[in-house]
Design an enzyme around this catalytic site. Structure first.
Site, PDB file in Angstrom:
ATOM      1  N   GLU A   1       0.847  -1.191   0.000  1.00  9.68           N
ATOM      2  CA  GLU A   1       0.000   0.000   0.000  1.00  9.68           C
ATOM      3  C   GLU A   1       0.886   1.245   0.000  1.00  9.68           C
ATOM      4  O   GLU A   1       1.692   1.453   0.890  1.00  9.68           O
ATOM      5  CB  GLU A   1      -0.864  -0.027   1.269  1.00  9.68           C
ATOM      6  CG  GLU A   1      -1.647   1.237   1.542  1.00  9.68           C
ATOM      7  CD  GLU A   1      -2.379   1.162   2.885  1.00  9.68           C
ATOM      8  OE1 GLU A   1      -2.246   0.142   3.594  1.00  9.68           O
ATOM      9  OE2 GLU A   1      -3.076   2.125   3.211  1.00  9.68           O
TER      10      GLU A   1
ATOM     11  N   ASP B   1      -1.232  -1.201   5.809  1.00  8.22           N
ATOM     12  CA  ASP B   1      -1.163  -0.683   7.171  1.00  8.22           C
ATOM     13  C   ASP B   1      -2.162  -1.387   8.077  1.00  8.22           C
ATOM     14  O   ASP B   1      -3.172  -1.900   7.621  1.00  8.22           O
ATOM     15  CB  ASP B   1      -1.489   0.820   7.170  1.00  8.22           C
ATOM     16  CG  ASP B   1      -0.295   1.645   6.723  1.00  8.22           C
ATOM     17  OD1 ASP B   1       0.839   1.181   6.926  1.00  8.22           O
ATOM     18  OD2 ASP B   1      -0.514   2.737   6.157  1.00  8.22           O
TER      19      ASP B   1
ATOM     20  N   ASP C   1      -4.491  -0.379   9.782  1.00 12.42           N
ATOM     21  CA  ASP C   1      -5.603   0.515  10.120  1.00 12.42           C
ATOM     22  C   ASP C   1      -6.775   0.219   9.187  1.00 12.42           C
ATOM     23  O   ASP C   1      -6.729  -0.717   8.397  1.00 12.42           O
ATOM     24  CB  ASP C   1      -5.168   1.981  10.006  1.00 12.42           C
ATOM     25  CG  ASP C   1      -4.662   2.320   8.607  1.00 12.42           C
ATOM     26  OD1 ASP C   1      -4.861   1.511   7.682  1.00 12.42           O
ATOM     27  OD2 ASP C   1      -4.058   3.395   8.448  1.00 12.42           O
TER      28      ASP C   1
ATOM     29  N   ASP D   1      -8.055   1.846   6.613  1.00  6.90           N
ATOM     30  CA  ASP D   1      -7.753   1.980   5.187  1.00  6.90           C
ATOM     31  C   ASP D   1      -6.990   0.763   4.667  1.00  6.90           C
ATOM     32  O   ASP D   1      -7.270   0.243   3.593  1.00  6.90           O
ATOM     33  CB  ASP D   1      -6.899   3.230   4.933  1.00  6.90           C
ATOM     34  CG  ASP D   1      -7.763   4.427   4.586  1.00  6.90           C
ATOM     35  OD1 ASP D   1      -8.992   4.222   4.419  1.00  6.90           O
ATOM     36  OD2 ASP D   1      -7.218   5.544   4.497  1.00  6.90           O
TER      37      ASP D   1
END
Ligand code: 1YM
Length: 641
Positions: free
Chosen positions: A428, A501, A503, A505
């Site tokens: 990402e 990540d 998180d 997203d």
């Protein structure tokens, strides 16, 4: 005890001993899957009783001690003395390892499983089993222990209402045999519900007594059978015609049934079953339906001048776009073929399926001209898109014939060419991608950075997906091709590692990638090539050392160790913000180094559940997606350290 009893008992123990020596031969594995398999072996006997027309209710209870109780209201296992063994039929069924159909009073068994030996196999692999039969106003009980040895022969233990009949079996899997002894509620739930869909009118109840004994459990009962299964699978999709088409027929004791409904999506969900077992590799029942579906739609389209003389015929792929379909066949003597026995081989079923389907479906089209037009139009659009996709695919193919080392400047390939030692990180963001390129083991690790979010293929047809730059790069990098040309043996990497990540997203991007892999490269997922990297969540700095940990639990453990060594330790805990924040060495050491990293293997335990999950997840509703991302529950995960 008479001589007769002794003689048969000895023979019995030898039989069950064989099951204990090689449990895999009978139940496949002794892992968590095998543990759950035991439940279905017992439930199968109740289902057979239901299919014979004598049982309406089945209850499955997970008890406090992780033993399982299965109850039915059938006739009850026969309690008389069995001619061959000289012991009660109940005891015979539970202790003699026999080929199926030998005990019963005629009538074939059509449910899946071990065809009559299931009860004795479960007994052999259990620490203890308790069987109760309610019949003729009496309660009978037999007990077994230590891997199938009789502890108490069948005995009358009391009276019951003379109208009450049924069988109740409780068993406790032997911890010496199984790797785990803990039942998973959701696993049992998914299959219980499926059995209810596949056996219309039958009520199945599942209850978990481990935390709280006062619950009533969950009941599954579908008068519409597989029609309701189709409705359930289309729940998060948009059907393009109202009615669910349900057709059935019978020939020579073989029952055949199909339910279907088209939705506005682009992937198909076609699942077939024989005797309640998923035939994931299809077979004659599926072939008959597919052949008839293609023929009937083409005939209809030509007759009504929707498909013109000059037009190419619609293919099997065109007519299945957006199709949700359940095919169920009940066969007294099924021949399962293929390496995993997931294919029905009986050739007579092809004709039965074709006949039942073509007659019924043709009639449906005639009687529902509006639905018919919508269905044919959908296939026509799919056909046009197929031609466009073919062209787009040729582009990706031509590209892959060229230099794959650095197409579009995006993929940083590894030097090694032997796929078995190569891996690709799909990363990402450009900045993390940059660090990954610098930090990697360039011999074995390829890096493909992604800019932003990739296309949601749940909502896009293949031709549109193929016009997406990121997706084309991924296809080219993998080397397998796509669609009909897909070839797993051409996969250029042994591990495909999604690195996002930790998180929301990051999870979203991971789910988008998994959707792409599941819809376009399913065999890659099924073969276990897909992994998720697990970047650390915290760093703990003390003195010159930095320790990275994956979660709160590990953080607390590590801090406790520090405190133990040194009562006033000086340390600094940092929450890692994202991959992009780490420098190349840090990223390699924590997340990419094969000696240090933790990968999560993505596995598909149940294709139907995964399919439903993806449409729920990637459909129009935001709420289910948010929930999923928080729980991340569909994937069974294994740690691969
Ligand atoms: C909770 C498990 O085993 N139910 C069950 C089993 C049988 C019958 C009824 C049954 C079958 C027949 C006749 C027949 C079985 N019987 C046999 C055997 N529930 C559970 N319910 N009467 C009752 O098949 O003709 C094996 S299973 F062989 F003894 F007949």
């Amino acid at each position: 005890m008479n001589e007769n009893y002794d003689a048969s008992a000895i023979q019995v123990l030898e039989g069950l001993e064989a099951v204990r020596k090689r449990p895999g031969m009978y139940i496949g594995t002794t892992d968590v899957k095998g543990l759950h398999h035991l439940v279905w072996e017992i439930v199968d006997n109740s289902i057979d009783e239901a299919l014979a027309g004598f049982c309406n209710n089945i209850e499955i209870i997970i008890n406090k001690d992780n033993s399982i109780t299965v109850k039915d209201d059938g006739r009850g296992i026969p309690v008389g003395i069995h001619k061959k063994t000289g012991i009660s039929t109940v005891e015979t069924v539970y202790t003699v390892l026999h080929a199926g159909g030998k005990f019963g009073g005629g009538g074939y068994k059509v449910s899946g499983g071990l065809h009559g030996v299931g009860a004795s196999v479960v007994n052999a692999l259990s620490s203890w089993v308790n069987v109760k039969v309610y019949k003729d106003g009496k309660i009978y009980e037999a007990k077994f222990h230590n891997g199938g040895k009789t502890k108490q022969p069948l005995t009358i233990i009391g009276d019951c209402d003379k109208n009450r009949t049924g069988t109740t079996v409780t068993f406790k899997p032997d911890p010496d045999i199984f790797d785990t002894d803990i039942y998973d509620y959701n696993t049992l739930r998914v299959r219980t519900r499926e059995l209810a869909f596949l056996n219309k009118g039958l009520k199945l109840t599942l209850r978990d007594d481990r935390d709280d004994e006062d619950t009533t459990g969950e009941s599954f009962h579908y008068e519409g059978g597989i029609s309701e299964y189709v409705k359930y699978l289309n729940k998060n999709k948009t059907p393009i015609h109202e009615e669910i088409i349900h057709l059935d027929g019978e020939a020579d004791g073989v029952m055949f049934e199909v339910a279907m409904q088209y939705n506005s999506g682009y992937s198909d969900s076609i699942y077939s079953f024989v005797n309640n077992i998923n035939t994931h590799d299809g077979g004659t029942h599926e072939e008959g339906v597919r052949r008839a579906l293609t023929r009937v739609i083409n005939n209809y389209a030509k007759k009504n001048n929707i498909l013109k003389e000059k037009d190419e015929s619609l293919t099997g792929d065109d007519v299945k776009e957006g199709l949700t379909m359940i095919i169920s066949c009940k066969h007294p003597n099924p021949q399962f073929e293929g390496q995993t026995k997931g294919r029905l081989g009986n050739s007579e079923v092809r004709k039965l399926a074709d006949n039942v389907f073509s007659q019924g479906f043709e009639r449906f089209l005639l009687e529902n001209p509006d639905a018919a037009r919508i269905i044919v139009e959908k296939a026509m659009t799919a056909s046009r898109a197929r031609v466009a996709a073919k062209k787009a695919r040729e582009l990706t193919r031509r590209k892959s014939d060229l230099d794959v080392v650095n197409f579009g400047g995006k993929l940083e390939d590894c030097k090694e060419k032997d796929p078995s030692v190569c891996e690709i990180f799909i990363v990402e963001g450009d900045s993390a991608g940059g660090s990954a390129v610098k930090g990697r083991d360039s011999m074995h690790q390829a890096i493909l950075p992604l800019r932003g979010k990739i296309l949601n293929v749940e909502k896009a047809r293949m031709d549109r997906a193929l016009s997406n730059e990121e997706i084309r790069t991924i296809i080219t990098a993998f080397g397998t091709g796509i669609g009909q040309e897909f070839d797993l043996s051409k996969l250029r990497y042994n591990k495909i590692i999604i690195m996002t990540d930790a998180d929301v997203d990051g999870s979203h991007i991971r789910v988008l990638l998994l959707t792409l892999f599941y819809r376009f490269f399913r065999p890659i997922v099924e073969a276990g090539h897909v992994y998720a990297a697990q970047p650390p969540l915290f760093s703990i700095k003390h003195g010159k050392t930095i320790k990275y940990v994956l979660n709160e639990e590990e953080r607390d453990k590590y801090v406790a160790i520090l405190k133990q060594k040194n009562p006033v330790p000086k340390y600094e805990i940092k929450r890692m913000k994202g991959l992009g924040e780490m420098d190349d060495d840090e990223l390699f050491d924590t997340t990419m180094d094969i000696n240090n990293r933790v990968l999560r293997k993505i596995t598909v335990e149940d294709a139907i559940e995964a399919d439903a999950a993806f449409s729920k997840l990637m459909g129009e509703d935001v709420e289910p997606r948010r929930e999923f991302i928080e729980q991340n529950a569909v994937y069974a995960t294994n740690l691969d350290v």
